[in-house]
Design a protein around this motif. Structure first.
Motif, PDB file in Angstrom:
ATOM      1  N   LYS A  37      10.847 -11.054  -2.541  1.00 33.49           N
ATOM      2  CA  LYS A  37       9.491 -10.745  -2.958  1.00 33.49           C
ATOM      3  C   LYS A  37       8.850  -9.794  -1.947  1.00 33.49           C
ATOM      4  N   MET A  38       8.180  -8.782  -2.464  1.00 34.84           N
ATOM      5  CA  MET A  38       7.475  -7.824  -1.625  1.00 34.84           C
ATOM      6  C   MET A  38       6.147  -7.475  -2.283  1.00 34.84           C
ATOM      7  N   TYR A  39       5.326  -6.739  -1.526  1.00 31.75           N
ATOM      8  CA  TYR A  39       4.017  -6.327  -2.040  1.00 31.75           C
ATOM      9  C   TYR A  39       3.831  -4.835  -1.769  1.00 31.75           C
ATOM     10  N   GLY A  46      -4.648   7.946   0.221  1.00 34.12           N
ATOM     11  CA  GLY A  46      -3.390   8.618  -0.089  1.00 34.12           C
ATOM     12  C   GLY A  46      -2.176   7.947   0.511  1.00 34.12           C
ATOM     13  N   LYS A  47      -2.198   6.610   0.605  1.00 36.62           N
ATOM     14  CA  LYS A  47      -1.092   5.883   1.218  1.00 36.62           C
ATOM     15  C   LYS A  47      -0.610   4.763   0.304  1.00 36.62           C
ATOM     16  N   VAL A  48       0.697   4.471   0.409  1.00 35.34           N
ATOM     17  CA  VAL A  48       1.292   3.304  -0.235  1.00 35.34           C
ATOM     18  C   VAL A  48       1.911   2.441   0.850  1.00 35.34           C
ATOM     19  N   TYR A  49       1.439   1.182   0.934  1.00 34.82           N
ATOM     20  CA  TYR A  49       1.895   0.258   1.960  1.00 34.82           C
ATOM     21  C   TYR A  49       2.979  -0.638   1.380  1.00 34.82           C
ATOM     22  N   PHE A  50       4.027  -0.859   2.164  1.00 38.94           N
ATOM     23  CA  PHE A  50       5.134  -1.733   1.793  1.00 38.94           C
ATOM     24  C   PHE A  50       5.046  -2.969   2.683  1.00 38.94           C
ATOM     25  N   LYS A  51       4.705  -4.121   2.086  1.00 46.10           N
ATOM     26  CA  LYS A  51       4.437  -5.324   2.872  1.00 46.10           C
ATOM     27  C   LYS A  51       5.334  -6.464   2.401  1.00 46.10           C
ATOM     28  N   LYS A  52       5.700  -7.320   3.371  1.00 47.58           N
ATOM     29  CA  LYS A  52       6.540  -8.477   3.051  1.00 47.58           C
ATOM     30  C   LYS A  52       5.710  -9.662   2.587  1.00 47.58           C
ATOM     31  N   SER A  53       4.433  -9.671   2.884  1.00 51.66           N
ATOM     32  CA  SER A  53       3.539 -10.725   2.405  1.00 51.66           C
ATOM     33  C   SER A  53       2.221 -10.084   2.005  1.00 51.66           C
ATOM     34  N   LYS A  54       1.467 -10.782   1.170  1.00 56.26           N
ATOM     35  CA  LYS A  54       0.247 -10.206   0.624  1.00 56.26           C
ATOM     36  C   LYS A  54      -0.753  -9.854   1.709  1.00 56.26           C
ATOM     37  N   ASP A  55      -0.842 -10.711   2.740  1.00 50.92           N
ATOM     38  CA  ASP A  55      -1.771 -10.470   3.839  1.00 50.92           C
ATOM     39  C   ASP A  55      -1.056  -9.955   5.082  1.00 50.92           C
TER      40      ASP A  55
END
Length: 1118
Positions: free
Chosen positions: A309-311, A319-328
């Motif tokens: 699962k990723m966010y 103008g950015k897309v963040y790749f996160k391992k948890s929602k917060d």
């Protein structure tokens, strides 16, 4: 005058005149009609030896009429048309034969006329007719006794209801007033009504008594609000102010009316105050200032075949897309907009998306994610497209989005909240919540039975859009015909890009003189792209189908929009993009006894069982209306006829003086479109709302992503630039006509200085048709020869007669079809909504040197799946792929256009259907796809690489070489790099590499296995649909069925992996493929993990497995 003569047929079409004369079948039969080419002129049509001859009758400066007859015959002038016709009954006056038998105008069938809806007559109110005084007295006494009984019954009913209602919270004086009214005053009101006074004075007295305090508070509040509104008004209107003062001071006006005034005042004050504040701080609601909040998507990513699962957080403003391992989680890992190179949608799995990003080392990484559903994936793609557009360094846009809305308001005002309509929320193909705040560039709203004033309706729309998008939209145009209205709004930043605005209307009501039915239209140029919008309200009634068809033809012929230089062409050919919408009033053809059964099918969402009897679909399939238009697949309930204030019940019966009338639930409200060939257009949504219930119709919405061109300025040195050229050769027209006249072709285009003409030679004449050859090559010199400009241009073609200068058919050829080499074309010719023939030939394009720039709509690709194509809807008239989600689109089958390149013939493009004969003339299927396949996608499926066109190594995010896993979308990666790609190594693929048969490319695989790998995607600079037999770069893999040599997909050869591949992890090695039934993934948004072949033990595959897999396009075998 001519209007009263039986031989004068008014503005009937040329083809209709020929049909009438053919039915007469006598030499010397004639009729007179209006000229199609010159306003105020006539066309005299004469039948001789089964051929129709047409002579123009022209007025001179003194309004004298003369016939353009044979040369050498003296010209004679006549004051009135009757004298002229009478004179030409004589022989030897220059006609092919003298006039003998007038062909009279056909009477319209009674069912096709639209009667005036008169209300049923009321019984007389007094009885002083032929009765005697005594009889009158007796009858009056009897009726009085009856009335007393009725009134007593009403009083008793109200009193009984009153006893069962809890009145404990009602003030005592109010309760007494209500009891008194129910006991006695209601009977007095009933008596007043019987005597012809429907004002209910005792009820008014009661409400005034109950609302005494409220009324005094309104009287105190209303003048204050009116004064405050004047403060906000930019220009004082003394008349209006006095009127409002009288309204607030007049206590005799009903409380409900004064409350309505109070409510409108509050809305007006809120709107004006907001505008004043925005203006004071210089806020224009522009594109750069629109606020789209960050949106986070929960996705799954397969890492070593383990779902993780990723966010993904999209921040459009930054103008950015963040790749996160948890929602917060932390937001330290992100990619800026210019490092996100491409989005690749999986066609097989509708919620899967590949994001191609550029790393710091100028290498690309493919990140594959699975969203919760296809709508979430679409929302993510739209947000990234919006982000790309917002932060683009291009001075002009190359893609915009358009909202089309149509609503029959039922002569009732709208509810306070209509945001769902503009956010495409409700039933059908709708937008995801994540796209709520993405504004469209242009909003076009069509209403019918609209009771509001223009200013009031515009204020409501602007206020609603401002609440949704935080943008103050600019009014482009508004046009109203009776209660039919069209409004066009645009973003403020586009104000200087929109020009050449025209609006017009056509009445099609009773005798085409009343505007209760008809159409309003608006056209304009957006930079270099022309747009037309038509909102129509056609004749109502299930049995009035033919009358609706006539309404359509009349609007098509007489709605005056667009470039006036394109007079030979009707509105279907004048615009790059034409959108036609409104209450078209076509019903479903079922007997009234099936009403309950229809409602049951609607509740079960079995729409296809009803759409097969939809009148509009049937008429389109037979080529009678909306020839070559497209409509997105209908996946929402019928929008008519609901009970008001609910969407749970259809009111399909209506009591009339003549009996019960049935209005079966139907899709009356529609949106159709027609675009030039090989242009980019995608339908993003098409549906209706659920929560706007003031009318018996539901509002309908449709949104489109549309490619546009800018006013081109060449970057090349004009001194060194080579001259461009467009050459048409070997043109042959086959026309449906009984005329033996000579013909010529006119070529029109905005890329030419002026239109060019070319005369033809009649070769063959058969019953009802003629073949005309235009042998001489026609050289057209464009004003600009840059390929980026020319490839976006279209040539409009009109085949006209020399004798009457009237068009016998029009069509359009896209120059993009000849991008790389001389191409054959074959287009259908139409005139006034009818198919009139075909035109074929060769087109050759010569351009100067220059590189094309990437378009915004090239940012999103669709990775095609050849294992089984989607199926069309609608039985025999489905000839286009039915994809339930947007693909990269253009318009390949505009008017049945087909192109050939080299030895390959492409006609009527399709990715899914097997080769079959051409559809019958005028036969068009509903466009079940979200549009049409995009330019440059036809012959080459996609691959992804860096924009510099260099093959870039694919690496993982930590910079190490990427591990290549077996993936059902790409096939096995277990083939060694030493595999030889010779013909002798690949005998199984010979049958898949034959050139496609005409009309449909991409034959289906015989095995129909769902894990069959599609071609590796390839890059493209521009979109086009024409398949070209040209040399591919090493990183380009041709689709099956078009490649000249067998090519084994290899990621190492495509620049997608390093030479030394690591051993595969245990979980991704596949065993024996099991024979399984093919699955249609169009109806599912799930990742088809349950259809994957089982894993096998962890041991390195033997060499013979690699070679075998190579021979079968990467499908693993045991």
């Amino acid at each position: 005058m001519a209007n009263y003569q039986p031989w004068y047929h008014g503005n009937i079409t040329r083809s209709k005149a020929e049909d009438l004369l053919s039915k007469a079948a006598k030499d010397g039969s004639f009729l007179l009609r209006d000229s199609e080419s010159i306003q105020g002129a006539y066309a005299l049509c004469v039948l001789y030896q089964n051929c129709v001859y047409t002579y123009r009758i022209l007025p001179n400066e003194d309004k004298k009429l003369s016939v353009q007859a044979s040369e050498g015959v003296p010209i004679r002038f006549f004051s009135v048309i009757d004298e002229l016709v009478e004179e030409y009954h004589k022989e030897n006056l220059g006609l092919v034969t003298h006039l003998q038998f007038p062909v009279q105008k056909e009477e319209e069938p009674e069912e096709e006329s639209e009667p005036i809806n008169t209300p049923p007559q009321l019984p007389p109110r007094n009885f002083s007719g032929g009765t005697s005084v005594n009889d009158a007295k007796d009858s009056h006494c009897d009726s009085s006794k009856g009335h007393d009984h009725v009134w007593a019954s009403i009083s008793d009913t109200f009193m009984q209801r009153l006893q069962h209602i809890d009145m404990s919270n009602v003030p005592e004086d109010h309760l007494k007033s209500i009891q008194e009214y129910c006991r006695t005053s209601v009977c007095l009101d009933a008596e007043q009504v019987q005597n012809g006074n429907p004002s209910l004075p005792h009820l008014k007295k009661l409400t005034l008594s109950i609302c005494k305090n409220l009324n005094s508070e309104i009287s105190r509040t209303l003048p204050t609000l009116e004064a405050f509104q004047k403060v906000l008004d930019q220009q004082l209107s003394p008349g209006g102010g006095r009127l409002r003062s009288q309204v607030s001071a007049d206590s005799s006006i009903s409380v409900s009316f004064r409350l309505e005034q109070l409510t409108k005042l509050l809305y007006s004050i809120e709107e004006k105050a907001r505008n004043a504040v925005f203006d004071s701080v210089g806020y224009d609601g522009g594109h750069r200032k629109s606020l789209i909040p960050p949106v986070t998507f929960e996705v799954k990513s397969d890492i070593l075949s383990i779902p993780t699962k990723m966010y993904l957080k999209v921040d459009v403003e930054s103008g950015k897309v963040y790749f996160k391992k948890s929602k917060d989680g932390s937001e330290d890992k992100y990619y800026v907009h210019n490092k996100i190179l491409q989005l690749v949608k999986s066609q097989k799995v509708h919620n899967k998306l590949v994001i191609v990003v550029e790393t710091e080392k100028e290498k690309t990484v493919r990140k594959e994610y699975v969203f919760d559903d296809s709508k979430k994936r679409e929302g993510f793609c739209q947000l990234l497209q919006q982000m790309k557009n917002k932060h683009s360094d291009k001075p002009e846009p190359d893609m915009i989005t358009i909202f089309i809305g149509t609503w029959n308001m039922g002569n009732a005002g709208p509810p306070h909240n209509i945001t769902s309509w503009f956010q495409s929320k409700g039933q059908g193909k709708t937008r995801d919540d994540t796209a709520d705040h993405i504004p469209h560039d242009i909003y076009v709203i069509g209403t019918q039975e609209d009771p509001l004033g223009e200013r009031e309706w515009i204020d409501i729309i602007k206020s609603t859009l401002r609440d949704i998008t935080n943008i103050s939209f600019k009014q482009v145009a508004i046009h109203t015909l009776w209660n039919i209205r069209i409004v066009v709004l645009a973003k403020p930043e586009h104000e200087n890009r929109i020009s050449h605005i025209f609006s017009d209307s056509v009445k099609t009501g009773i005798a085409n003189t009343l505007g209760n039915k008809g159409a309003v239209g608006v056209s304009f140029m957006f930079n270099g792209t022309s747009f037309g919008f038509v909102n129509s309200h056609l004749t109502s009634g299930s049995e009035k189908k033919l009358r609706r068809n006539q309404n359509y033809i009349s609007i098509l012929r007489f709605l005056n929009l667009g470039d006036k230089k394109l007079n030979p062409f009707d509105i279907t050919h004048r615009f790059t993009h034409l959108f036609w919408f409104g209450d078209l009033n076509y019903r479903i053809d079922f007997p009234s006894t099936e009403a309950e059964n229809i409602v049951g099918k609607i509740k079960q969402q079995q729409y296809q069982d009803l759409l097969c009897r939809d009148q509009l679909s049937t008429e389109r399939a037979e080529g009678k209306v909306f020839l070559h238009y497209e409509e997105e697949e209908i996946t929402f309930a019928p929008t008519y006829r609901f009970e008001r204030d609910t969407r749970e019940k259809y009111a399909y019966t209506k009591a009339k003086a003549t009996g019960t009338k049935y209005n079966l639930p139907s899709w009356c409200d529609r949106v159709l479109r027609k675009s030039y060939p090989l242009v980019h257009v995608v339908c993003q949504s098409y549906g209706c709302t659920n929560d706007i219930m003031t009318s018996d119709h539901s509002p309908v919405f449709a949104t489109f992503e549309v490619g546009v061109t800018s006013q081109f300025v060449s970057k090349n040195d004009p001194n060194n630039m080579s001259q461009g050229g467009i050459t048409f050769m070997n043109c042959m027209a086959i026309l449906r006509t009984k005329s033996k006249t000579k013909f010529f072709i006119e070529y029109h285009s905005s890329c030419l200085e002026s239109c060019v003409k070319s005369e033809g030679e009649n070769q063959e004449h058969s019953e009802g048709s003629i073949k005309v050859r235009f042998a001489a090559p026609v050289e057209l010199t464009p004003i600009i020869s840059d390929p980026e400009y020319l490839l976006d241009q279209h040539i409009l073609i009109s085949v006209k007669s020399i004798d009457s200068d009237e068009s016998y058919g029009e069509g359009c050829v896209a120059l993009r079809s000849a991008e790389t080499s001389q191409s054959e074309f074959c287009i259908m010719l139409t005139h006034h909504g009818e198919q009139t023939g075909t035109l074929s030939g060769d087109v050759k394009l010569q351009t100067s040197g220059g590189k094309q720039t990437e378009k915004l709509y090239d940012f999103i690709k669709v990775e095609r799946d050849d294992s089984g194509g989607p199926k069309g809807r609608g039985g025999e008239f489905s000839n286009k792929p039915a994809l339930p989600l947007p693909t990269d689109i253009s318009n390949p089958s505009y008017m049945g256009v087909g192109y050939k390149a080299g030895s390959q013939a492409e006609k009527g493009w399709s990715y899914s259907m097997p080769p079959r004969p051409s559809p019958p003339p005028g036969h068009t299927g509903k466009d079940m796809s979200p549009g049409n396949l995009s330019p440059k996608k036809m012959g080459h499926d996609l691959a992804v690489r860096s924009p510099s066109a260099k093959a870039s190594d694919h690496v993982t995010e930590d910079g190490k070489p990427a591990e290549m896993f077996d993936n059902p979308l790409y096939g096995s990666m277990t083939k060694p790099k030493t595999a030889v790609r010779g013909k002798e190594q690949d005998p199984q693929r010979k049958d898949l590499l034959t050139p496609p048969e005409p009309f449909f490319a991409f034959p289906k695989s015989s095995e129909q296995e769902p894990d069959r790998p599609p071609p590796v995607p390839t890059p493209r600079n521009r979109s086009f649909t024409c398949t070209e037999a040209k040399t591919q770069s090493p990183s380009t893999l041709q689709p099956t069925g078009l490649a000249k040599k067998p090519v084994v997909p290899s990621r190492s050869e495509a620049g997608m992996m390093p030479a030394n591949k690591p051993p595969l992890p245990m979980k991704v090695r596949q065993g024996d493929p099991q024979p399984i039934r093919p699955r249609d993934y169009r109806d599912s948004s799930e990742l088809p993990s349950k259809d994957r072949v089982p894993a096998r033990p962890n041991k390195p595959p033997p060499k013979d497995v690699h070679h075998e897999a190579s021979g079968k396009m990467g499908r693993p075998v045991k």
